[in-house]
Structures are given as C-alpha cells and as structure tokens.
Enzyme design. Structure first.
Site: not given
Ligand SMILES: Cc1cc2nc3c(=O)[nH]c(=O)nc-3n(C[C@H](O)[C@H](O)[C@H](O)COP(=O)(O)O)c2cc1C
Length: 339
Positions: A21, A104, A143, A238
């Site tokens: 998400p 978050c 999460k 990402r």
């Molecule tokens: C632009 C952006 C918005 C995000 N919004 C949410 C969100 O709405 N809810 C959530 O649980 N995590 C949110 N995250 C965190 C991601 O879900 C994820 O946990 C975090 O980016 C780590 O994973 P990654 O290293 O694969 O990016 C967001 C991350 C990014 C980059």
C-alpha cells in the site's frame, strides 16, 4: 520444480507476492496498470482512514475495477466499531482482503492514533481486529513494523503479534525496521532505521502457524528467493512502483503460471482504451500515465518516454495522440523483440 517449500494453505488471495500500500501511488489507475503485467500479484490500495470512508465520499474511495483483482484495501484507524463498519464496506465493495495499517509513522496520523503508534497498544489493535473479523468474512490482515522507538524489544514484538493473533489475525505483513515516531519524516522512516530481516525470520520460527510476509528493501528476485526460503510471502513497495517490469517474472517464477507475458508495448496498448475511457469520463491522461513512468527503466529511450509522459503531456491538446506517437517512437527505438 519449485525452489521454495510449499506455503501453508489459507483461504483468500495468495500473498506470495504483494505490492505494498502506498499513499498517492497505488491508486486504482496504478493497480490497473500493474495488473496488465502480473495476473497473480496481490495489490494493496493506498491507506484509507475510517474517518474518510465513513464521513467522506465512500463510493469514490472504494471504487475500483474488477480487472484489478485480487486487490486488498488498507484501512487506517483504531476505533474498533468504525473499523468494523469499514470492513463491511470493503467486503461489500468486492475487496479480497482488508488490511489494518500499524506501520505508518507520520505525525498527522499519530495524532489520530493511526499507524505505527498503535504498536504500543496491542490490546486496541486486537480489539479492532476482532471487531473487523466479526463484521466481514474476507481475511483481516495487519501490516506493522518490528517495533517503535521505546518499544523495540523482540519480546514486545511477540507480545503484539500474539495478542493480535488471538483476536483472529493469521497473516502479518512485517516491515523489517522499527519506526521512530519523533524527528524523522515518513520518507526517512523508510530509510534510516536499519533493515533487520533476521528479526522477522525469528518471528516466523516462533509463530510457525502464522503467515508472515516480509516487507522492506526487497529489490531483486535473488533477495525474494532468499526470503521465500523461510517467509510465506514478500511485499515490495518502491521497487515495484519504480521498476514495474519486475512484475513480468512474478507469475512464472512464484506462481508456476507459464502463460505468455505481454511485451511492454502490449501493456501500453492494453492501457490505451482504459486511458481513453478515463478521459471521456472527465479525467486527465496524466492521472493514469504518471504511474507508468518506470516501464522502460534501464532501456534506451527510457528518459525520453518519462519526459514525454511527465512534462509534454501537460502542454498538448490531444494527449492520446501524444500517447500513440510515443508508443510508435519507443517501438521503433527498441524493436519488436524488446520484451
Ligand atoms: C510513497 C509511499 C507511500 C506509502 N504509503 C503507505 C500506506 O499508505 N500504508 C502503508 O502501510 N505503508 C505505506 N508506505 C510504506 C510501504 O507500504 C512499505 O512498507 C515501505 O515502502 C517499505 O517497502 P519497500 O522498501 O519495498 O518500499 C508507503 C511508502 C511509500 C514509498
């Protein structure tokens, strides 16, 4: 032959490969686009707060196309009754799963007792999960982080997971770093606290009956394969957004589904009628194509493609004509054989 041990059978969608998400990123247009690349990846919505859903334009927040399935909706909130009502709305709207955000770190949400700060209130999260489960029959998942500053012991993490599991949650998506609730921006909170996969691996060992999905910093199939040696699934944020072509290998590698993968050009072609419908309905092409900028990442012409879709699109009278021209340009640059 599969590289990975068989995952436990669970009802609901497979969480072997999930797209995280992400606020402002994983909206319905983004999910429709990603679905053209992988049939099986489980796609999560942006976080929607209970307040927005119950007192705002619920129709708009819940809107999605059946073609995006399987899709999970993520809720933000901590009032069990409000979350229960929202879980019912999610099920009625056709979502395959409802997920609660306990990860978050933003100040804005902390003030409303939403997100990672809830790790300090396991009982409240447990009450929320119980209420949600009683009001819907789709899976309820959580999460979360491995801790927050001031409450980052492994025992604290086990206490959180244990209490929430007792309330009826069997699937946990674990972002493998703590959140620091003061002094870091949400972006820094995704980069500064170190990744600790070993903590999540230990959690899976100590709760073998639970479905544990690893999240945080995963960027390649080498890392994904290593994680799936012990985790039940992976969630990418990402990297999946910035390099969506990674999803082209997901169906064959992780689900054993060997259907032919469409080429990048075929994906662009499949998006065209969707974009045309969106424009006809009063929308702007950019609202869809802003999620498609990474499609050619690493290939010649990728910069031209990005520039046309992110800048030129704002200065043209006929965005679909620009889209068609761009498709032709990329095709002649890269040739038929470019997958
Ligand atoms: C632009 C952006 C918005 C995000 N919004 C949410 C969100 O709405 N809810 C959530 O649980 N995590 C949110 N995250 C965190 C991601 O879900 C994820 O946990 C975090 O980016 C780590 O994973 P990654 O290293 O694969 O990016 C967001 C991350 C990014 C980059």
């Amino acid at each position: 032959m599969s590289l990975h041990p068989p995952t436990l059978h669970r009802p609901g969608p497979s969480r072997r490969f999930c797209v995280a998400p992400m606020l402002d990123w994983t909206d319905r247009h983004c999910r429709f686009f990603l679905r053209q690349i992988s049939r099986h990846a489980l796609l999560y919505s942006e976080m929607i707060t209970t307040g927005a859903l119950l007192h705002g334009d619920a129709q708009r927040f819940l809107a999605h196309s059946a073609e995006e399935q399987p899709v999970a909706l993520q809720l933000g909130g901590s009032d069990p009754q409000a979350l229960a009502q929202c879980a019912t709305l999610c099920e009625q709207a056709g979502y395959a799963e409802v997920n609660l955000n306990v990860g978050c770190p933003s100040d804005r949400v902390q003030n409303n007792l939403i997100g990672a700060c809830l790790m300090a209130h396991p009982q409240l999260v447990a009450d929320s999960v119980r209420a949600m489960r009683e009001h819907c029959s789709i899976p309820v998942t959580v999460k979360h982080r491995i801790g927050i500053n001031g409450r980052d012991s492994y025992a604290g993490l086990c206490d959180f997971v244990g209490q929430v599991h007792e309330a009826g949650c069997d699937s946990f998506i674990v972002h493998a770093r703590i959140a620091i609730l003061e002094g870091l921006s949400p972006k820094e909170n995704r980069e500064v606290p170190p990744l600790r996969y070993a903590v999540v691996e230990q959690l899976k060992r100590d709760f073998p009956q639970l479905e544990i999905i690893l999240n945080g910093g995963l960027q390649s199939f080498e890392q994904i394969d290593a994680a799936l040696g012990w985790a039940d699934g992976v969630m990418l944020g990402r990297e999946a957004y910035q390099n969506p072509w990674l999803l082209a290998e997901v169906d064959a590698r992780l689900y054993g589904d060997m259907h032919p993968v469409p080429s990048r050009f075929e994906v662009l072609q499949k998006m065209r009628p969707y974009i045309a419908r969106h424009i006809e309905g009063g929308g702007r092409m950019h609202q869809v194509t802003r999620h498609m900028l990474g499609l050619f990442q690493g290939l010649p012409g990728a910069r031209h493609y990005r520039r046309e879709l992110s800048t030129a699109v704002h200065h043209c009278d006929d965005p679909l004509e620009l889209y068609d021209q761009l498709l032709e340009q990329m095709h002649s640059r890269l040739g038929q054989d470019c997958q």
